[in-house]
Design a protein around this motif. Structure first.
Motif, mmCIF file in Angstrom:
data_model
loop_
_atom_site.group_PDB
_atom_site.id
_atom_site.type_symbol
_atom_site.label_atom_id
_atom_site.label_comp_id
_atom_site.label_asym_id
_atom_site.label_seq_id
_atom_site.Cartn_x
_atom_site.Cartn_y
_atom_site.Cartn_z
ATOM 1 N N ASP A 124 0.856 -1.178 0.000
ATOM 2 C CA ASP A 124 0.000 0.000 0.000
ATOM 3 C C ASP A 124 0.896 1.232 0.000
ATOM 4 O O ASP A 124 2.026 1.198 0.490
ATOM 5 N N VAL A 125 0.370 2.324 -0.521
ATOM 6 C CA VAL A 125 1.112 3.591 -0.522
ATOM 7 C C VAL A 125 0.252 4.645 0.164
ATOM 8 O O VAL A 125 -0.876 4.911 -0.257
ATOM 9 N N GLY A 126 0.805 5.226 1.229
ATOM 10 C CA GLY A 126 0.091 6.259 1.961
ATOM 11 C C GLY A 126 0.599 7.638 1.596
ATOM 12 O O GLY A 126 1.808 7.889 1.608
ATOM 13 N N ILE A 127 -0.332 8.545 1.264
ATOM 14 C CA ILE A 127 0.004 9.910 0.878
ATOM 15 C C ILE A 127 -0.466 10.868 1.959
ATOM 16 O O ILE A 127 -1.624 10.791 2.415
ATOM 17 N N ARG A 128 0.431 11.736 2.386
ATOM 18 C CA ARG A 128 0.060 12.793 3.328
ATOM 19 C C ARG A 128 0.580 14.112 2.791
ATOM 20 O O ARG A 128 1.768 14.237 2.499
ATOM 21 N N ASP A 129 -0.324 15.094 2.621
ATOM 22 C CA ASP A 129 0.043 16.377 2.012
ATOM 23 C C ASP A 129 0.660 16.111 0.635
ATOM 24 O O ASP A 129 0.038 15.464 -0.182
ATOM 25 N N GLU A 130 1.891 16.575 0.403
ATOM 26 C CA GLU A 130 2.512 16.410 -0.922
ATOM 27 C C GLU A 130 3.371 15.162 -1.027
ATOM 28 O O GLU A 130 3.899 14.864 -2.095
#
Length: 486
Positions: free
Chosen positions: A27-33
């Motif tokens: 899985d890939v988690g994105i936070r802000d940029e």
């Protein structure tokens, strides 16, 4: 398992990280940029979860060879690029950049490929970058300073080498651009505005690059009969200036030169042992630029992409136009000027050999303002993934992705981009490896690709469900800036 909160989690996909390493389920988690995590995020809090099972999650593609300078301001949605998974473009190639230059007359070819006098209005490179930052596009952009642009703005005549004083003036403009964040200096020695520039002029200008950690990027003087001499000139410039070199859209043109990629690639290999050298290629047997007699002579077929004199003839073959006009193809070409064309002048065998070369990056070299553009503008990256990787099996998918992402970021000095890794910018492309393919061709050059499902730039989705989202989170990538500097 983590309790960290993410804005978006892409769950269940196969991550191909851009380094050439084998894919892995993550899985890939994105936070802000940023990419905040890569791993098992099944229990993590997330504002939005997107199921990407049976899909590839890769870094967004980096188009290392474009002429998108003006498009950053005039067509900022960049549908042609984000629809094929591109998240970053390198502009200012072939010696042509929109800045630093102010014009009140028509720019000489090929500067007219990216704009008329109204667009050449930036006296400094910083003012151009600031304009891009004030009205962001959907993609990131890294910037090269064009040699032809500097010559046009400095010299009274272009049919000679520059004087010492003119070189000094050009170096001042180049260094202002590099200081403002340009990643390199490009030449188009093949074209009239710079063709008369001697090697020493280019070396003297390129000496500015080393102090900035910038690179020399070139459309060489010759890509046909004299290609080996041009490679020698290119590598000499890099050695004398002490800077990395990148050869643009490497090819061998003209039927008598078919097969010579064996010779050119051996030359690259030899010099790469003691020099920092790179190259890019587009995955087609046809080139495209302004309409030029010497390019016509090398081609088996010529298709007109635009003509100021006869705009109604865009998309037509030059041979058919000549027949209608009752003259030969060279006279017909003269009647169409100024104009652009597609030249069918390369062999598929050479294209495949260069594509297989492990050091070759991918660039589209698309011309976004042509009325009837080359299909590479809309199809380059899916064509590599679908036709050359999946169908012809020229290389594994991991290698195809590396050459369009990690390698490109490294060669152009793009910090914190080009790989799927924690702490990098969240420039990502989700695609279906079974269906991804280019649909643009020489008859329908603006057909969007298939199989590109979603594209993220700096953490925001710009393409999804076959359409642009309206987001424009792109950045002007001033040299040396990364996530921590943002």
């Amino acid at each position: 398992m983590t309790s960290a909160a993410y804005d978006i989690v892409l769950e269940g996909g196969d991550v191909i990280d851009g380094t050439g390493a084998p894919r892995k389920r993550a899985d890939v988690g994105i936070r802000d940029e940023a990419i905040a995590a890569v791993g098992d995020l099944i229990g993590a809090e997330a504002g939005k979860r997107i199921d990407v099972s049976n899909r590839i999650v890769a870094p967004g593609f980096i188009d290392v060879h474009t002429h998108d300078d003006r498009m950053l301001l005039s067509q900022p949605d960049f549908d042609a690029k984000v629809s094929q998974g591109v998240t970053t473009v390198v502009v200012g190639n072939c010696g042509i950049s929109l800045a630093p230059l102010v014009l009140d007359v028509a720019p000489p070819p090929p500067l007219d490929l990216i704009g008329d006098p109204d667009w050449y209005k930036f006296r400094t490179f910083d003012s151009f970058l600031s304009a891009v930052e004030q009205a962001p596009a959907s993609v990131n952009a890294a910037f090269l300073v064009g040699h032809s642009t500097l010559r046009v703005g400095t010299m009274d005549r272009l049919d000679r080498g520059a004087t010492g004083q003119e070189i000094k003036q050009m170096r001042g403009l180049l260094e202002e651009a590099l200081d403002s964040g340009a990643v390199g200096f490009s030449t188009g020695l093949f074209y009239a505005p710079s063709h008369k520039a001697p090697t020493e002029e280019v070396i003297e200008l390129s000496r500015s690059l080393k102090a900035f950690g910038a690179r020399y990027v070139t459309h060489m003087r010759n890509e046909s009969d004299d290609i080996m001499d041009s490679l020698d000139e290119t590598f000499t410039i890099g050695r004398e200036a002490g800077c990395p070199v990148i050869v643009s859209h490497h090819k061998v043109q003209g039927k008598e030169n078919f097969g010579r990629s064996c010779e050119t690639l051996a030359c690259f290999e030899k010099h790469m042992h003691h020099q920092d050298i790179g190259l890019d290629i587009y995955p087609y047997c046809a080139s495209s630029t302004v309409l030029k007699p010497d390019s016509i002579a090398l081609s088996e077929r010529v298709k007109i992409t635009w003509s100021n004199a006869r705009p109604d003839l865009a998309g037509r073959d030059l041979a058919d136009i000549a027949k209608e006009l009752g003259c030969d193809i060279y006279e017909a070409a003269e009647q169409l000027q100024p104009a652009g064309a597609i030249y069918f002048s390369m062999s598929e065998e050479d294209v495949q050999r260069i594509l297989k070369f492990e050091h070759a990056m991918i660039g589209s070299d698309g011309l976004p303002h042509d009325e009837f553009p080359h299909p590479r503008l809309w199809g380059t990256f899916p064509r590599v993934l679908g036709h050359y990787c999946r169908d012809l099996e020229l290389f594994p998918l991991e290698e195809a992705v590396r050459r369009m992402t990690g390698l490109s970021a490294q060669k152009f000095g793009l910090k914190d981009r080009g790989t799927v890794a924690e702490g990098n910018f969240a420039d990502l492309c989700v695609f279906d490896e079974k269906t991804v393919i280019d649909r643009a061709d020489f008859d329908r050059p603006t057909a969007p690709a298939a199989g590109i499902e979603s594209v993220f730039v700096n953490g925001r989705m710009v393409w999804g469900s076959g359409a642009h989202t309206g987001a424009r989170p792109g950045r002007a990538l001033r040299r040396g800036t990364g996530l921590q500097a943002a």
